[in-house]
Structures are given as structure tokens and as C-alpha cells.
Design a protein around this motif. Structure first.
Motif, PDB file in Angstrom:
ATOM      1  N   UNK A 408      51.125  45.210  26.405  1.00  0.00           N
ATOM      2  CA  UNK A 408      50.431  46.056  27.688  1.00  0.00           C
ATOM      3  C   UNK A 408      51.403  47.093  28.071  1.00  0.00           C
ATOM      4  N   UNK A 409      50.954  48.260  27.961  1.00  0.00           N
ATOM      5  CA  UNK A 409      51.825  49.500  28.151  1.00  0.00           C
ATOM      6  C   UNK A 409      51.373  50.213  29.446  1.00  0.00           C
ATOM      7  N   UNK A 410      52.161  50.837  30.204  1.00  0.00           N
ATOM      8  CA  UNK A 410      51.782  52.062  31.203  1.00  0.00           C
ATOM      9  C   UNK A 410      52.139  53.173  30.694  1.00  0.00           C
ATOM     10  N   UNK A 411      51.732  54.183  31.088  1.00  0.00           N
ATOM     11  CA  UNK A 411      52.077  55.572  30.680  1.00  0.00           C
ATOM     12  C   UNK A 411      53.601  56.021  31.079  1.00  0.00           C
ATOM     13  N   UNK A 412      54.135  56.687  30.038  1.00  0.00           N
ATOM     14  CA  UNK A 412      55.604  56.927  30.082  1.00  0.00           C
ATOM     15  C   UNK A 412      55.832  57.406  31.583  1.00  0.00           C
ATOM     16  N   UNK A 431      48.173  40.420  32.423  1.00  0.00           N
ATOM     17  CA  UNK A 431      47.681  39.320  33.226  1.00  0.00           C
ATOM     18  C   UNK A 431      45.984  39.392  32.997  1.00  0.00           C
ATOM     19  N   UNK A 432      45.652  40.727  33.045  1.00  0.00           N
ATOM     20  CA  UNK A 432      43.986  40.900  32.955  1.00  0.00           C
ATOM     21  C   UNK A 432      43.638  40.319  31.485  1.00  0.00           C
ATOM     22  N   UNK A 433      44.340  40.611  30.486  1.00  0.00           N
ATOM     23  CA  UNK A 433      44.070  40.470  29.051  1.00  0.00           C
ATOM     24  C   UNK A 433      44.250  38.930  29.093  1.00  0.00           C
ATOM     25  N   UNK A 434      45.241  38.285  29.656  1.00  0.00           N
ATOM     26  CA  UNK A 434      45.297  36.924  29.718  1.00  0.00           C
ATOM     27  C   UNK A 434      44.291  36.002  30.177  1.00  0.00           C
ATOM     28  N   UNK A 435      43.484  36.534  31.314  1.00  0.00           N
ATOM     29  CA  UNK A 435      42.547  35.850  31.853  1.00  0.00           C
ATOM     30  C   UNK A 435      41.394  35.459  30.967  1.00  0.00           C
ATOM     31  N   UNK A 436      41.363  36.010  29.648  1.00  0.00           N
ATOM     32  CA  UNK A 436      40.389  35.893  28.799  1.00  0.00           C
ATOM     33  C   UNK A 436      40.545  35.625  27.514  1.00  0.00           C
ATOM     34  N   UNK A 437      40.772  34.340  26.963  1.00  0.00           N
ATOM     35  CA  UNK A 437      41.164  34.450  25.416  1.00  0.00           C
ATOM     36  C   UNK A 437      40.280  34.985  24.344  1.00  0.00           C
ATOM     37  N   UNK A 547      40.777  34.980  37.706  1.00  0.00           N
ATOM     38  CA  UNK A 547      41.645  35.797  38.055  1.00  0.00           C
ATOM     39  C   UNK A 547      42.387  34.995  39.166  1.00  0.00           C
ATOM     40  N   UNK A 548      41.632  34.325  40.080  1.00  0.00           N
ATOM     41  CA  UNK A 548      42.114  33.507  41.220  1.00  0.00           C
ATOM     42  C   UNK A 548      42.929  32.526  40.534  1.00  0.00           C
ATOM     43  N   UNK A 549      42.411  31.751  39.740  1.00  0.00           N
ATOM     44  CA  UNK A 549      42.963  30.458  38.946  1.00  0.00           C
ATOM     45  C   UNK A 549      44.065  31.063  38.323  1.00  0.00           C
ATOM     46  N   UNK A 550      44.254  32.004  37.725  1.00  0.00           N
ATOM     47  CA  UNK A 550      45.377  32.491  36.876  1.00  0.00           C
ATOM     48  C   UNK A 550      46.448  32.865  37.776  1.00  0.00           C
TER      49      UNK A 550
END
Length: 550
Positions: A408-412, A431-437, A547-550
């Protein structure tokens, strides 16, 4: 176990001493009205002992560091003997000579004064009669008290640090105790002066690190201002240094404290290398056991240093500008650089470090959570940040059993003060990616904020009470029901775009069985999943719930 080269008793740097200046400042000595007539620039020389001597060849009776007291009775009237007396003291490396004026010398003898000035030997005359026995008693008692205090401190510290090691304490705990005893910042570096660990009051540590590159190279010679250094090494191999930065106690106590701390760190590392002990952090990179084990343990120090720095950046516990000296001291290039904040979904924090090293990319990496590793790249302005980030992610995914790793990357960021926000953004994306396998399987190696769409927005709002109550209301029929296996089916069905065939395949059920489960879900929720708006509402509620559970 020793960490320094053995020395003769006369040369041991930890032996307690008073300086010539300190001796002259004693109340008893002041009563004799002392006057420095030569060698005034050498008054910080250590006085190891006090000796009364009149013979011209006094040097043969000395071993170095003595303050010699004389009335000059055997020297009066013989200028050659006066000059030789001073030269003899200089050859014996005496600390100073004190001459009591009286019948032998009513005024300071010019021959002795000139000889002492040429040799750089402090020469002091006492204008009032003074019993040498009182000076000897005063200085000797003070030296003995200092030596006893220093040895007591040394043994207390050794016992305490050994107890911590036996109890399995991490390296940072040992350093914290050393800093507490020293009352000053403690810094551990590798041989290239890169900071591996620190301890002490945060503000004081930051002050030390502000100009670390310059002052670290002077630490070995900076004895007058409280910099005390001990080498770290074992089995004929040196690998680092421990430095007490600005120690304000007695020099002897500082030397002993640094040596005891160095011994404890060497022992801690040996035990970690032998597999019977672990250093704080998450492990190093490389093999195990033997010398390789030592390097693994040492690498974990670097990981721990990076972890503290990155954690402080992410949490905002310390303003980013105040963290700049720590980043520079840790070896991260910070002048005229572009910073790329990344968070990697990766269970082995050593893997990103290995890839950084193989690619020759300057940066630091450390685990922030169980499967999230923060990485901060430091690139030159003319380097292609996006291309290098993609290259790093590709190489990381090429590691064995790591094909599903997501970067996961943010802009430079061109401004260091923007780095914390960038790291938090990258963490939010991860974290958003991890919410859904199921959603993560089709994601590209480098994921950015724009790639997570609705999932990212919902995750940002997950702590809002309105969102929480909306999720509970929409999913109430499933959350309170006995059939908890219906919720995963609903999650997969919505994540696949309501693709029944794909959902049945992923859950290993027949299509008729899936239809029955979908009918049960719609009945429990009171919705029609074929209706786009109702399905979207349930989907948003489910994203918020996850998201709340995560």
C-alpha cells in the motif's frame, strides 16, 4: 569477558582521580595561598596520588599521575639540580609539582619555573606555611572514596544488568537502566556511527542526535565534556560502540558504567546468537547460530530503531520535525530527498529489508502490526518514485511463498513534515485491503487510495456513531441469528458483484444450495438483493461492520 584492551594499572582509564585544578580548589589547599607559576594550561591533568619527595632523581620513585610536594630543601643553591628535578618529574609523567615557599625558597625559583613551563608541567607555589600531611590525607581520602563509590556503582550495575538478562529482558530495558544510572543519553552505534539504539530522556536524546554525524566522530577524544565510550565486540570481532553522551558524574564512574553496560550488551548478544535469548524487536535477517546468529541479533537492533522511529511518525506522538535528527542518525538520507511512505501486508518484517538491500534502495522498514510492515523510501528528486515503488513491490512478491503480498503506497512527499500523513494514508489503504480477503486476491502489487474506492471511505468513517448504528440496523437479522455461516456467503456474494456461480464455487456448494442460502439471507434482512439500491445499502453496511470488527 572484556570489551576493551587490557592496560597497565597506571594507565587504566577507569581509575578514579582528581584533577590538579580540583586539588587546588580544596579548602585546605586554599589556606596555603596557592599560585600557579607554570603549566597553567595543564591543570586538568588527573592526580592519581600525592607524594612528598625532595631528591633530585625523584622520578625513579614515581609511576605516573602523582602530585609531588616539596619544600626544595635539597635543591636550594643548585640550579642544575633544580632543573633536573623538574625534568625527572616530567619523565615520570607526574601530574604537578607543589613547592612550599619558606627558608629554602622565599620566592618562586626562576630556574624551576622555566623548566616546568618548557615541559608543560603544572608548577604551584604555596605562599603560606602548609602542613603537607594535611594535603596528603585530604587528597588520599577523597581518592579512596571515589574509587569505592565507582566500584560500588560498577558492581551494582553489573548485578542489575545480569539479573535483567537472566530474566529475559530485551536490550532496550538494559539500555534504559544504563541511562537511568548515567543520568544522560546512551547511544549504541555500529562501526560506521549509524545509530542502532538509544535510551534516556527523549528531549536530551534528540539534542544529541541533532548533529550526530559530526559529534559521533569526536566522542572518542571528547573526555572533558563527559563523552564516555566503550567498544562492543566478542571473539576478536568489534561490531559497535556504546557512548554515554554528556556524563556529568566522576570520570571513573562513567568509565566503569560504560564498561559494565558494554559487557552486558555483549552477553545479551551472545545468548541471542546461541538461540537461548532474544533481543527486543522482531528478529534480523540471515541464518541462525554462530556468528550469523550474532548478526541476526544485531540486525534486530536496527529493526527496533526503525520501528520506534516509524511508530512515532505514524502515531504523531512526536512532531515530525523533532524526529528528523533521529532519522538522520539512523542512516536515512534526509537532505534534498523525496520520501515514499509504504505499508506492506507481510508477516516477515525481514523480507522488505532484504529486498531494499538487494535493490540498493535507501530506506528503513519495521513491523507496525502483526502483518503490516511500514517502509519509508528516501529517493533523490530525479528518481522515478512510482517506478521504483513498483519494482520494489514486484521483487517482494517474487520472494518464495509471497506472491499475495500487497504494498500500500501513498504519493511521494517532498517535505519531511508530510511523511506522517503519508504513512497513515498507506496504513489506511493496507487496512482497507485487509478487510476483504476475496477483494485482495485481484489487487495489483501496489495499491493506492484511489484503488480502494468505497471500502476506503467506509473505513475512514467506521468510528462514526451514525455509521455504526446504520450497520447494526441493516444487518441485525443476520448478526442476531443462529446461522452465522450466512454472513460469509453474503460477503462473498456482494464482493463478487453478485456473481452466483463464483460465490458457489468459492464456498464449495451447489448452485441450488446457494440459492437457498441467499433466500434465507433476504428473508432475515427483509431486502431484495436483486434490487441495486437495497443490495448497495447492505453492501455498505457489511463493509462498515467488517471495518469495525477489524
Amino acid at each position: 569477558m572484556t570489551t576493551t584492551t587490557p592496560q597497565t594499572p597506571a594507565q587504566q582509564p577507569w581509575e578514579p582521580a582528581l584533577s590538579v585544578r580540583q586539588v587546588l580548589g580544596l579548602e585546605r589547599v586554599q589556606a596555603g595561598q596557592p599560585e600557579v607559576v607554570a603549566g597553567a594550561h595543564r591543570l586538568d591533568r588527573p592526580v592519581r596520588w600525592v607524594h612528598v619527595a625532595e631528591a633530585a632523581d625523584v622520578g625513579v620513585m614515581l609511576s605516573g599521575g602523582e602530585m609531588v610536594l616539596t619544600t626544595g630543601v635539597l635543591l636550594a643553591g643548585d640550579e642544575d639540580r633544580q632543573s633536573e628535578y623538574v625534568r625527572s618529574l616530567d619523565r615520570a609523567e607526574a601530574a604537578a609539582v607543589v613547592l612550599g615557599l619558606g627558608r629554602a625558597f622565599p620566592t618562586p625559583p626562576d630556574v624551576m619555573r622555566r623548566a616546568a613551563e618548557r615541559c608543560g608541567l603544572p608548577m604551584v607555589v604555596l605562599h603560606r606555611p602548609f602542613p603537607f600531611a594535611e594535603l596528603t590525607e585530604e587528597v588520599q581520602s577523597r581518592l579512596l572514596r571515589r574509587k569505592f563509590a565507582a566500584v560500588s556503582l560498577s558492581e551494582a550495575v553489573r548485578t542489575e544488568l545480569t539479573g535483567l538478562i537472566t530474566a529475559g529482558a530485551p536490550v532496550q530495558r538494559l539500555l534504559d537502566e544504563v541511562a537511568r544510572h548515567a543520568g544522560c543519553p546512551v547511544v549504541v552505534t555500529n562501526l560506521a556511527h549509524r545509530v542502532l539504539a538509544t535510551a534516556g530522556e527523549r528531549a536530551a536524546v534528540d539534542d544529541v542526535l541533532r548533529d550526530w554525524e559530526r559529534i559521533a566522530r569526536q566522542a572518542g577524544a571528547a573526555s572533558a565534556d563527559g563523552w564516555v565510550r566503550a567498544e562492543l565486540g566478542c571473539r576478536g570481532e568489534r561490531w559497535g560502540r556504546l557512548v554515554l553522551c554528556g556524563f556529568r558524574g566522576e570520570r571513573a564512574a562513567g568509565r566503569l558504567l560504560a564498561d559494565r553496560a558494554a559487557e552486558a550488551l555483549v552477553l545479551h548478544r551472545m545468548l541471542a546468537g546461541d538461540g537461548t535469548h532474544t533481543a527486543q524487536g522482531t528478529g534480523g535477517t540471515g541464518g541462525s547460530g554462530g556468528t550469523g546468529g550474532f548478526r541476526d541479533s544485531w540486525d534486530s537492533w536496527e529493526e527496533q530503531s526503525a520501528r520506534v522511529l516509524l511508530t512515532d511518525l505514524v502515531t504523531g506522538a512526536v512532531p515530525a520535525r523533532q524526529l528528523l535528527p533521529r532519522a538522520r542518525a539512523a542512516g536515512l538520507p534526509v537532505n534534498r530527498r523525496v520520501f515514499v511512505p509504504l505499508v506492506v501486508r507481510e508477516r516477515d518484517p525481514a523480507r522488505p529489508v532484504r529486498v531494499l538491500r538487494r535493490l540498493g534502495l535507501p530506506g528503513i522498514a519495521a513491523r507496525l502490526a502483526d502483518d503490516h510492515v511500514a517502509v519509508l523510501l528516501s529517493l533523490a528528486p530525479d528518481q522515478d518514485a512510482r517506478a521504483l515503488t513498483a519494482h520494489f513491490a514486484t521483487r517482494l512478491r517474487a520472494e518464495p511463498d509471497n506472491s499475495h503480498a500487497v504494498v500500500a503506497a501513498a504519493d511521494a512527499r517532498a517535505d519531511w513534515t508530510d511523511v506522517p500523513a503519508g504513512l497513515r494514508e498507506a496504513q489506511h489503504v493496507a487496512d482497507a485491503v485487509a478487510d476483504s480477503a476475496t477483494a485482495a486476491l485481484d489487487l495489483r502489487p501496489v495499491v493506492r487510495l484511489r484503488d480502494i474506492h468505497l471500502r476506503g471511505l467506509v473505513r475512514l468513517l467506521r468510528d462514526d456513531p451514525h455509521v455504526q448504528s446504520f450497520a447494526e440496523r441493516e444487518l441485525d437479522g443476520l448478526l442476531r441469528g443462529p446461522d452465522q455461516d450466512l454472513l460469509p456467503v453474503l460477503r462473498t456474494y456482494l464482493a463478487t458483484g453478485r456473481n452466483k456461480s463464483r460465490t458457489a464455487q468459492l464456498h464449495h456448494v451447489s448452485r441450488p444450495a446457494l440459492y437457498r442460502r441467499l433466500e434465507a439471507i433476504q428473508g432475515r434482512l427483509g431486502v431484495d438483493l436483486d434490487d441495486f439500491e437495497q443490495a448497495a445499502s447492505v453492501h455498505i453496511a457489511l463493509l462498515a461492520h467488517d471495518a469495525q470488527q477489524g
